[in-house]
Design an enzyme around this catalytic site. Structure first.
Site: not given
Length: 1026
Positions: A63, A65, A179, A324, A469
């Site tokens: 994941h 971000d 998430d 992450d 997000h």
């Protein structure tokens, strides 16, 4: 089903369950479930699996971000660029290895990166084609689902899908929201429209997870509140445990699962340990039998939370392998893949390295393999037809991850950029529609269009990035927040230039159009109005309406002279008014007075056709031809610097602001709203400002922070009906307005006397909480509506959801997102709040609606950001308040806005844009984007007229995105709305051939389409040929 029928559609026909009913039934007590803290002890034995086959999909993921505790660029250069290389190398070694990827923004950076060799890019593409890599959702980012507007949510999905189509000829078919901080049915609907068949969600209330698991309904068909047939359902998989990391995805015991996260092996650096102090060990021939049985036990237990197969005696389980920014080294990738290959070899008898297997462990009766979401959903459908799963209607807000820790603080964290984002969405929609009109009409050719298109795309991608997000939520570190602000400023610059260039190009004269706003160059500062100089010659304005319907609305212009006339080019005059120019904010501080009496505010009520401009001429005059406002001063307010031509008096009693449709009565002590008179009846609507404190101090999981709202008690007033303060009232033929100043608050309430806003109250509130500690400011409206603490609030501006206040949820659990509208109602009236920025909303007391304005927190809330929220700015909050009487047949549980509120809400999202023309203006070159004879139904909504290079084409074409409102027609104020019927002829927009497509234009649904016919609440997309 027509709009009138929608007013009673609170129960969706054919839906098995409604989330609202569950909330009424469940007790929301956090009971200790043992190793699965928020569940219960799950038991499993070999005996029960003798005749039941377990099919296991292990899904490797990372994941990434695009900004959180590091910036987008730092994440990319420091980790993501390497992660993508590592994935390519690891998967190239074995055709049975799989991986999923979600964030298209990073793929765009990677494929543009000249330091990444072509070999890596070619191999990535080959792995994608072979199905070893699956791109899930495929949006530009994994958009947050609470504060984002469906306009931006759909735009980032279109941008991502079009990029994937151009570079890979790829169509994502499965959605992945691991998430996001809660789950909205809007995401499910947009995914469905985009051709995404299934989706996964993770962050839902732990009580929801437990109860769904008990009922074996963690997989369901997510049905929209307007969908009685199930035609728009999306099959949804809800993950059952706390997180999407390895400890919380293999099974109910995280201390066991953590032992199978081989990134945590001591030989893989930097070191990562298991919090339960049971570290993973490498799989060998001597321990594989024991380790495989331990792992299989977790898989079996997890699978029992999902419905069993009906077509075959099987259970299917999905487990994740990642977290992450995982797989950022070859060592990690090899540790994960090779150790699981050894486990799978034992379970299935795989022959490494060919991985051909025979099942030589019949007692296990299991099949395990690496897979993607596509692989998992294929097995699920084979075991149990998707149509056999229950249908569930509702949303999954508000989210709590433990005890009473509700993630409701982020609804209003860093509100300045939430407000600025919405402003950019409006500017993007205006630039999109105007360029599209120019292309469809032939007024703008491909070469000029290409130049403008690049600027729009640059601005668009900054807006799309901000939907991430950890961006729009305000849950990022300070320096990352500043980086997002810079991205948005860059987007603003590009979109503003694109709009002005388009308007200049579409005119038939040699003119330059400049928006009536000074350039923004400093983050966190509110825009400043540009002064129109009234010299010896006339000044010309073009007013643009980017919506479908003809609209009459207010335009505010800052001018440098009171001796002025305003007219259209045919000599007729708009209704106008001249006010002193009040500086609300100056030099990043509250000003609240006339600092320069040579500047004035010109108010014009202008009617503009849909997708059209209207030209207005401002000329010098020997004396003012525009009526001057009258000024009334109340409390401690003075008339400092007001030009002597304005008549000034003192307020006596409770003053009133009046329009033909309503009367607002103010409190004579402070200027705050006190009552509203509509239809000859007086209604209590008391405005006040209040604050919440914080329950605790220090670094605690139970404190208010960027994510969490944890108040010490109910809010207390800071400026209310009992307070005293200075205020002034400005009255004239266009508008009556009160301006109120208090500590940390500058507030304006206006009543417009004609045009679309004349049935509403306009609130513009500026707040400054800098210097406070653990301080959350809210705006409250106390009314005589008997709503019994039942609130209706919107989901992303698309649908409305009913929220009943439950004491068992605590104060913070009864706060919900508001993106564009919320209302309270009884069987006689409804009070609606329309907002120009997303925030949080609640109804903590009967007859009350409360909206968050800003918050500053002195501590972190232990959710990963690692710092308090103290980087506040002066923040603007804009609302419109509508009070409507209902008919005797109205439904007090109606979940649809009135036709008037629908129209006013879209007007708030896309108001007029005024531009100053410089150059040789010799005639009225106002243009229209619709055929003159076109009449449109009142419930038709133009989401966008979007220029696009569809499916990688070199030429720019146009996509028409239409929506039909659902409206509750039991309300008043229908007289001024168009009453045409559906369908709409597409020839109103262009004579070019049109096809109906999926939302992201990847699928053609019908060719040679001549008209658009939509059911209420639905969205359709039409593509005009190049």
């Amino acid at each position: 089903m027509d709009s009138a029928q929608l007013q009673s559609a609170t129960e969706v026909q054919g839906s098995t369950y409604h989330v609202d009913k569950f909330y009424e039934e469940w007790d929301f007590v956090d009971r200790d479930g043992g190793v699965w803290k928020q569940g219960w002890e799950i038991k499993s034995s070999d005996q029960e699996w003798r005749d039941t086959k377990l099919q296991i999909i292990l899904m490797p993921h990372s994941h990434n971000d695009p900004g959180w505790v590091k910036t987008l660029d730092t994440y990319y250069t420091g980790q993501t660029r390497t992660i993508l290389k590592v994935i390519v190398d690891a998967l190239s070694k074995n055709p049975l290895r799989k991986f999923i990827w979600a964030e298209t923004v990073f793929l765009n950076m990677w494929f543009d990166d000249q330091t990444v060799t072509q070999d890596y890019k070619t191999r990535f593409t080959s792995l994608l084609k072979a199905g070893q890599i699956e791109i899930v959702t495929g949006g530009w980012v994994m958009t947050e689902e609470a504060p984002s507007h469906y306009f931006a949510m759909s735009d980032q999905l279109i941008e991502g899908h079009q990029w994937l189509k151009k570079h890979f000829d790829y169509h994502p078919k499965n959605g992945y929201n691991c998430d996001t901080f809660g789950a909205s049915p809007t995401t499910a609907y947009l995914n469905h429209l985009a051709g995404i068949d299934h989706m996964l969600i993770q962050r839902t209330h732990y009580v929801v997870k437990k109860n769904f698991a008990e009922k074996n309904i963690l997989e369901f068909n997510w049905r929209q509140s307007f969908d009685n047939s199930g035609a728009d359902e999306t099959f949804t998989h809800m993950m059952p445990f706390y997180s999407y990391d390895v400890p919380h995805t293999c099974g109910p015991d995280p201390s066991v699962c953590c032992q199978f996260d081989f990134r945590r092996l001591r030989k893989v650096s930097p070191p990562v340990t298991c919090p339960w102090r049971k570290e993973p060990i490498e799989i060998t021939k001597t321990n594989v039998a024991e380790r495989a049985r331990i792992l299989l036990d977790q898989y079996r237990k997890k699978s029992k939370l999902y419905a069993k197969g009906t077509k075959s005696n099987t259970r299917v389980v999905l487990t994740l392998l990642g977290d992450d920014f995982r797989y950022d080294s070859d060592a990690e990738a090899e540790a994960q893949f090779t150790n699981y290959e050894k486990l799978f070899e034992y379970i299935l008898g795989w022959s490494v390295p060919t991985l051909e297997y025979i099942n030589n462990n019949p007692n296990m009766n299991a099949e395990a393999k690496f897979g993607t979401l596509a692989d998992y959903f294929e097995l699920v459908d084979k075991a149990r037809p998707i149509s056999e799963n229950p249908s569930i209607t509702g949303d999954f807000f508000s989210y709590a991850d433990r005890t009473t820790n509700y993630w409701t603080g982020f609804f209003n964290s860093r509100p300045f950029l939430k407000w600025f984002d919405r402003r950019l969405e409006h500017l993007m929609q205006a630039a999109d529609t105007m360029l599209s009109v120019g292309l469809l009409s032939g007024k703008i050719g491909q070469s000029i269009a290409e130049e403008i298109y690049k600027k729009i795309r640059a601005g668009r991608r900054e807006v799309d990035l901000f939907q991430h997000h950890d961006a729009i939520t305000g849950t990022e570190k300070d320096f990352v927040h500043r980086d997002y602000a810079d991205h948005l400023l860059n987007g603003y610059k590009n979109l503003k230039e694109a709009f002005s260039q388009t308007l200049s190009s579409i005119n038939e004269e040699n003119v330059v159009a400049v928006m009536l706003e000074e350039n923004l160059s400093e983050r966190g500062k509110l825009p400043v109005a540009k002064t129109v100089e009234i010299g010896a010659n006339c000044a010309y304005l073009d007013i643009y309406n980017s919506l479908l319907h003809k609209t009459e609305d207010l335009v505010r212009v800052k001018v440098d002279s009171s001796k002025i006339s305003a007219s259209y080019l045919d000599g007729t005059k708009p209704v106008s008014q001249l006010n002193p120019f009040w500086d609300i904010v100056k030099n990043d501080q509250f000003e609240g007075r006339v600092s320069d009496n040579s500047k004035f505010e010109l108010l014009l009520v202008v009617a503009v056709d849909g997708l059209s401009t209207k030209r207005v001429k401002l000329c010098p005059s020997a004396s003012s031809e525009v009526p001057l406002a009258k000024i009334s001063l109340g409390g401690s307010a003075d008339g400092q610097n007001i030009e002597s031509n304005f008549a000034t008096s003192r307020v006596s009693g409770d003053p009133e602001l009046v329009s033909p449709q309503l009367k607002a009565v103010l409190n004579g002590q402070n200027g705050l709203l006190k009552e509203v008179n509509i239809d000859g009846r007086v209604h209590k609507v008391e405005l006040q400002f209040a604050k919440y404190g914080c329950k605790g101090r220090g670094n605690s999981q139970d404190n208010s922070g960027s994510y969490l709202f944890a108040p010490d008690k109910l809010s207390v007033p800071v400026f209310g009906q009992e307070s005293s303060g200075g205020f002034r009232i400005i009255s004239g033929p266009v508008m009556d307005e009160v301006q109120v100043g208090a500590e940390r608050i500058m507030h304006k309430l206006s009543v417009i006397k004609s045009g679309i806003s004349s049935g509403a109250l306009l609130l513009d509130t500026f707040v400054d909480v800098r210097g406070e500690t653990n301080y959350e400011m809210v705006m409250q409206l106390h009314t005589d509506v008997q709503n019994h603490r039942t609130l209706f609030t919107d989901m992303n501006g698309l649908t409305i959801t009913k929220k009943v206040y439950y004491e068992k949820l605590t104060i913070q659990g009864n706060v919900y997102p508001i993106v564009s509208s919320a209302f309270i109602q009884d069987n006689q009236k409804r009070l609606t709040v329309l907002t120009q920025q997303s925030s949080g909303v609640t109804s903590q007391r009967d007859g009350e609606i409360e909206v968050w304005l800003d918050r500053t927190l002195a501590q972190d809330d232990s959710r990963g950001m690692g710092q308090p929220v103290k980087d506040n700015s002066i923040t603007r909050n804009t609302f419109k308040i509508i009070l409507e009487s209902t008919s005797p047949s109205s439904n007090p549980d109606s979940i649809y806005l009135s036709p008037y509120s629908n129209r006013l809400s879209e007007n708030m999202h896309s108001p007029f844009i005024a531009s100053l023309l410089t150059g040789s203006v010799t005639k009225d070159s106002s243009f229209t984007g619709l055929k003159a004879a076109t009449t449109l139904p009142h419930d038709a909504k133009l989401v966008n007229l979007r220029p696009t290079k569809v499916n990688g084409s070199a030429k720019i074409s146009v996509a028409l995105i239409l929506r039909r409102y659902g409206s509750d027609c039991s309300f008043s104020q229908l007289a001024s709305l168009d009453d045409s019927s559906w369908p709409i002829s597409l020839s109103a927009f262009s004579t070019k051939k049109a096809s109906e497509t999926s939302l992201t234009l990847l699928d053609t649904l019908a060719e040679n389409v001549a008209e658009a016919n939509l059911e209420p609440m639905k969205i359709k997309v039409f593509h005009f040929d190049e």
